[in-house]
Design an enzyme around this catalytic site. Sequence first.
Site, PDB file in Angstrom:
ATOM      1  N   ASP A 440       0.855  -1.187   0.000  1.00 30.86           N
ATOM      2  CA  ASP A 440       0.000   0.000   0.000  1.00 30.86           C
ATOM      3  C   ASP A 440       0.892   1.239   0.000  1.00 30.86           C
ATOM      4  O   ASP A 440       2.111   1.146   0.198  1.00 30.86           O
ATOM      5  CB  ASP A 440      -0.895  -0.034   1.245  1.00 30.86           C
ATOM      6  CG  ASP A 440      -2.052   0.954   1.166  1.00 30.86           C
ATOM      7  OD1 ASP A 440      -2.395   1.376   0.053  1.00 30.86           O
ATOM      8  OD2 ASP A 440      -2.611   1.285   2.220  1.00 30.86           O
ATOM      9  N   GLU A 443       2.577   4.876  -4.208  1.00 33.53           N
ATOM     10  CA  GLU A 443       2.565   5.741  -5.393  1.00 33.53           C
ATOM     11  C   GLU A 443       3.926   6.418  -5.665  1.00 33.53           C
ATOM     12  O   GLU A 443       4.189   6.662  -6.849  1.00 33.53           O
ATOM     13  CB  GLU A 443       1.471   6.808  -5.246  1.00 33.53           C
ATOM     14  CG  GLU A 443       0.058   6.283  -5.341  1.00 33.53           C
ATOM     15  CD  GLU A 443      -0.374   5.527  -4.088  1.00 33.53           C
ATOM     16  OE1 GLU A 443      -1.200   4.620  -4.205  1.00 33.53           O
ATOM     17  OE2 GLU A 443       0.140   5.842  -3.002  1.00 33.53           O
ATOM     18  N   ASP A 521      -9.171   3.646  -2.610  1.00 34.54           N
ATOM     19  CA  ASP A 521     -10.010   4.065  -1.486  1.00 34.54           C
ATOM     20  C   ASP A 521     -11.305   4.682  -1.993  1.00 34.54           C
ATOM     21  O   ASP A 521     -11.469   5.911  -2.062  1.00 34.54           O
ATOM     22  CB  ASP A 521      -9.248   5.051  -0.608  1.00 34.54           C
ATOM     23  CG  ASP A 521      -8.032   4.399   0.040  1.00 34.54           C
ATOM     24  OD1 ASP A 521      -8.038   3.159   0.159  1.00 34.54           O
ATOM     25  OD2 ASP A 521      -7.093   5.111   0.409  1.00 34.54           O
TER      26      ASP A 521
END
Length: 1612
Positions: A440, A443, A521
């Site tokens: 997670d 990015e 999300d």
Amino acid sequence: MKIFLPAEKIRRAVDKYLVQSSSSPQSTASSCPSSSIFCVRFRHAPPSCACLYFRRRCSLVKDIVILNRSPYESDLRKAARRLKNMMDADLLTPNMAEHECEMNAAEDKPKRMICQPIIREGIFRFDCSENTRDAAYPSFSFANVKGREEGITTCRSPEYIPVYLHSNGQQIVTVELPVGTFLYGTGEVSGPLERTGQRVFTWNTDAFGYGPGTTSLYQSHPWVLALLPSGDAYGVLADTTDRCEVDLCEASVIRFVAPAVYPVVTFGPFASPFHILASLYHAIGNVFMPPKWSLGYHQCRYSYVSDERVLKVAKTFREKGIPCDVMWMDIDYMDSFRCFTFDQERFADPKSLVDKLHTSGFKAIWILDPGIKCEKGYSVYDSGCENDAWVLQADGKPFVGEVWPGPCVFPDFTQAKVRHWWSNLVKDFICNGADGIWNDMNEPAVSKVITKTMPESNIHRGDNELGGWQSHSHYHNVYGMLMAKSTYEGMKLATRKKRPFVLTRAGYIGSQRYAATWTGDNLSTWEHLHMSIQMVLSLGLSGQPLSGPDIGGFGGNATPRLFGRWMGIAAMFPFCRGHTDSGTIDHEPWAFGQECEEVCRLALLRRYQLLPYIYTLFYMSHTRGAPVVAPIFFADSKDQNLRKVENEFLLGSILVCASTLQDKGSNEILFVLPKGIWLQFDFGDSHPDLPLLYLQGGSIVPVGRMIQYVGEESLSDDLILIIALDEHGKADGILYEDAGDGYDFYEGEFLLSYYEAELKSSVVTVRVSRSEGSWRRPRRALHVHLLLGFGAKVDAVGVDGEELHIVMPSASQMASLFAEAEIRYRAMMESANPIPDSQPPELPPCKGAELSRIPVELKSSDWVLQIVPWIGGRIISMLHAPSGMGCNGFKVRLKLVDMKNIVELNISLLAAQRNTLRNLEQSDKEESISLKGDIGGGLVLLRCISLPKEKPEILRISSGIVAENLGPGSGGFSRVVCLRVHPTFTVQHPTEVYVAFTSMVGSKFEFRPECGDLTFEGDGRPNGEWMLVDRRAGFGLVNRFDKDDVQKCMIRWRTDLLTPNMAEHECETSATEDKPKRMVCQPIIGEAIFRFDCSEHARDAQYPSFSFANVKDREAGITTCRSPEYIPVYLHSNGQQIVTVELPVGTFFYGTGEVSGPLERTGKRVFTWNTAAFGYGPGTASLYQSHPWVLALLPSGDAYGVLADTTYRCEWSLGYHQCRYSYDSDERVLKVAKTFREKGIPCDVMWMDIDYMDGYRCFTFDQERFADPKSLVDKLHSSGFKAIWMLDPGIKCEKGYSVYDSGCEKDVWVLQADGKPFVGEVWPGPCVFPDFTQAKVRHWWASLVNDFIGNGADGLWNDMNEPSVFKVITKTMPKSNIHRGDNELGGWQSHSHYHNVYGMLMAKSTYEGMKLATRKKRPFVLTRAGYIGSQRYAATWTGDNLSSWGHLHMSIQMVLNLGLSGQPLSGPDIGGFGGNATPRLFGRWMGIAAMFPFCRGHTVSGSIDHEPWAFGQECEKVCRLALLRRYQLLPYIYTLFYMSHTRGAPVVAPIFFADSKDQNLRKVENEFLLGSILVCASTLPDKGSNQIQFVLPKGIWLQFDFGDLHPVSVSR
């Protein structure tokens, strides 16, 4: 670009490879010789290093390489060679000043890219040149990097060649595809499945709560799949890791914009989209083969805070009989959020936890983020520092950014040594019993910075094969992919007996080789449920088949129905996981009541029964590149009705999953299915909250028994086949089986069975036709369900591997089975307990919420405010005491917008506290109110509204975002947003308001509602303040702001906010209808013409028609056998009637009357409000005439038209006409006329603009310059000319002026609301306006015209008749003015009703006046303003255009659209009215306009002469040839007008009229038909007609001329 290198090495390399310069290391600048390629500058930081600067043509190159350690020689040589190639490709410019920002180096014309076939047949790589091919960075998307670099030999040539431009350092690549192409893909994107009209940016972004318009999400896939009109498929990949704009805003056009240079790879066209995906996977690699357990259901939460909670949830699944395979651990399992650690209290023994889960049949997946806490003594940090593993800042120090643990460093996964280091950490971590890893925040996400990621200037010391040392901007989009790859390799290191399972949030095209993904999300809303379908489909179309959403939504609380229906559809997705945010209610399947629990159980049991089929699909995807899920159009790519279906999809290629909707169960929806046989089936689990399943005829689906987890199944379990025969009585299918984990299947340890069924002589035989793999077939029972249709089936039992024979039932038995199936289905529906649509439990209220709905009053000497906190601090009442102005309804509200993604979020300020603030300079106190609202992610919005004592005239509103409580969560710090303040006002006098400001560069602007929505950036922004002005109230509200804090200003005019007299506390208008209703129909006039009204009562209430020639025709119904094919629907909202007509996908739109912009109108919006629009542009929404009419060209080639019949907002005459504003004397007029004859240039008419009048008073003549108009006309007539004179509607208010006096006597004027004549400023000064809605006024005007014709006028020109009024922001009279109209026209009405027909009624009056003068001549009237139907009385022209190539081009489509909207006699001001034409512009404009129906040259005062001889001999010759051509064609043109007058035939038409089925003709704008048989093909600004390859309709079209061939225009 900056390349930091040791000084000596850089000097040697630069001398050897690049420049001839001998600067010393101490110099600050070098003087390079003219032959140098770039300049060298040496700096002292970092120590012992030099800094080499060079720029691309327009902007600083972003790539950065730091080489201050050995070895560096090979890196230096590679970097130098790449730079040399870029310079050879003309992408770099020498000797640019160090601080220079931009140059105008954009290339003018797109160039074709060069092509190289690669990999296999039909795949092509395109580059800008040979040099740029060598300069391109290595590929991350290709599985085999060499595959992109090595050419192959092929016989096939590419059908579509991309073109490119270089502009401002960007490479813009465009691929134009056939009209009617549908576009898909673009990876992980929100919004619609079909992407036409969308734009995305590939920049991996932590995008919590994204919306349908979010432009950057977590993954980057610069890939577009195109479905051509033929059904063939085509794909385009921009192979760049940089931020890339994927622009699909233009229909059938793909455009990529990214930093130069990069290659583009195209695939196809191939016969089907399946073939495209197989080719794409061949290039980028197939999906990893997932372990079978990973295809079960996964349960997650941020966070199950202890091992006890995890075990309790797992136990509940088993107790309730709800299938589940995996439990997930979010970051709370860690010790203070440090990766690879465990909290010693809550997860003290992770190995024991996993063992207990395994015992119950569960797997365990643990999260790992990239941020490693900067903390000495933390082993991971220490070993990373020892291995020099971190991403660096530009100064060479490790970059530190804030994430969950606090200050963190980030592994540089672009280095092999770092990936190996991470893989070993993962390998050791797996020993704790982890079955999978969840990456997670990769990015990479960084908190407390507005970009939500690390600086683009950071440095990655990448391996040479990846691209070498580069800035973060180059590697940003592949950071998550490289982390996932490292994690995947680490799991493989741990054991070869298990397949890795990695889930990654961030990725790039190619990530599917290492990891699954989820859609980030999302939110607990119906919109996100619907978006999850198209997002999973778009990911699958872009190379990632293993994806799914957070079921139920991550952010927020789901309702029972939302959660249950989401589970129903998501149980059919490739990846199936429930997950929710901290602070939300429980989101396990049993948390929403028994009804929802039962639906979730049924949905997951259905998934587990289909697991044999789903696992087979993944094997086919892993080995052959087949899709796992796909849009329904994959079943029939030629069927255009399937191309935008979003609530259904294919599981594999043979099974349709049809979803529920928010307000409808699956049993209430009529689904769209592909053509052919599709039979519905279930597992005895039909339920209105579950999707429907359809199996394609000719297919066999293998299914298994009900299980609770994958480990329960056995090879010896009974096998079930569901069979649907095709029209030939045949079916086939496959089943793949292996150990479910490990890699033995690569050694042949599997069983792949091919089943077939065939009907012969009423017996269906089921057999295994062949098998693959080394496994022996297990001895097991075979159950067959043979679907018959309508829910009926025949069951049979046999042995797998042996033939099974099934006797088909007789006709009577079949009927009985159908009846039983229907009864059974109804019984299941009736006994099912639908999930209630209740709301989730409310969370505890925020502190201060009890104040949220109570208005708070603030007072000062100047202001009294009423504020409601709960709606964002809205000021619902503002009283300005000194002026007495009560600004009731003025509202100020605030929204937040995600800086990258432009997603607006409504904010409620729930906590309010009344403060008393002491002023430091005074002892007096001032009142204020402070408000606070939680916007998520630990952030709060603070607002203070205050009334400063020292400046009582000021109302101050301060807003800001503060990080109050930053806690961890899967969403990252994704609510770090850019503040966007929206002062929003409800105004009392909507026609009298405007916004005024002075820009940053001193220009003054005023904008009114008619200007539409506007955006101002840079120097166009207001210089610190703007004013909202209400002219009628005489009141202005000044708004000041800090210009340094504001990057963008917007004006948004909203209809609901421009409504006067709104209730003071009203938040939203309550009169909006929820659902569209069908209109009622009445056939009228002739076959296939239908009138639609909202109701019978509405029909009776309608105003009379102005558009119909015979008003009674619209009212009298007829009898017909034909029914309408398309039924309009309507809504009433805020006093507006909204009518919608939905036509087949692929329809093209035309018409809408006098409009600028493209010929084909899809994507355009116009407003029918006649407007004086001098210098209009292609986006101007209201011009001089109103035609609420649309002509639709259906995909079949049939045509369809719609007219909204409302006046509200929403032979000599065919020769050449010469005009100017103004020929200011009769002598000048005669001189121009004489020159035409002397030069042999044909011309029929001379025009007199307003300067002929005495003081601009209509029906008068200037006694000096036009003393004898009759004599002037006689002289013109003797030379073969006609004379046309102008008349405007504005009549000067001047007693003694006969027209004014007679008008007053007859009471002919338009009135104000108070009953007095309206006076407005026009050319003569203060003027009154005739009320042409009255018959007596029209007769009065006609009589004036009759008398005026006696001066010899051959025609009249009605100008300024919108009506135009000066010195008012609306450019016309107030809407509140009164017209005392005749009853048959609609009676007494406000001007808003009659505005759009004012010009038409004036033209009609003028026309009738000319008819009164003589019956021997036909009237000729030219009108600027008009309405649909004006063609009965007048010609028109396209208004005050400009002398530009854009307006030349627009004139073609404007004339065509007017013709398509009922006005065949129109043309532009040739050469342009405003500005000065160039010789080529004027000549080429004359060349094409000589073929228009109406042909007139006209220009404004102050411009150069615009007669044909004014631009030199070459232009004069072209104009002479063009007009001689027109006059030779006059017999044909005159015939066309006779056919138009008597039969309604077009005079000019778009070229598609020659073949309405040919979609390639539907957007052609530089050619048109003159009549139906002659094509006129225009020149272009840079090309003569002999240089253009024109598009022609199919058939024989022969070019001809009149011996006048010239590169101006072509006739065919």
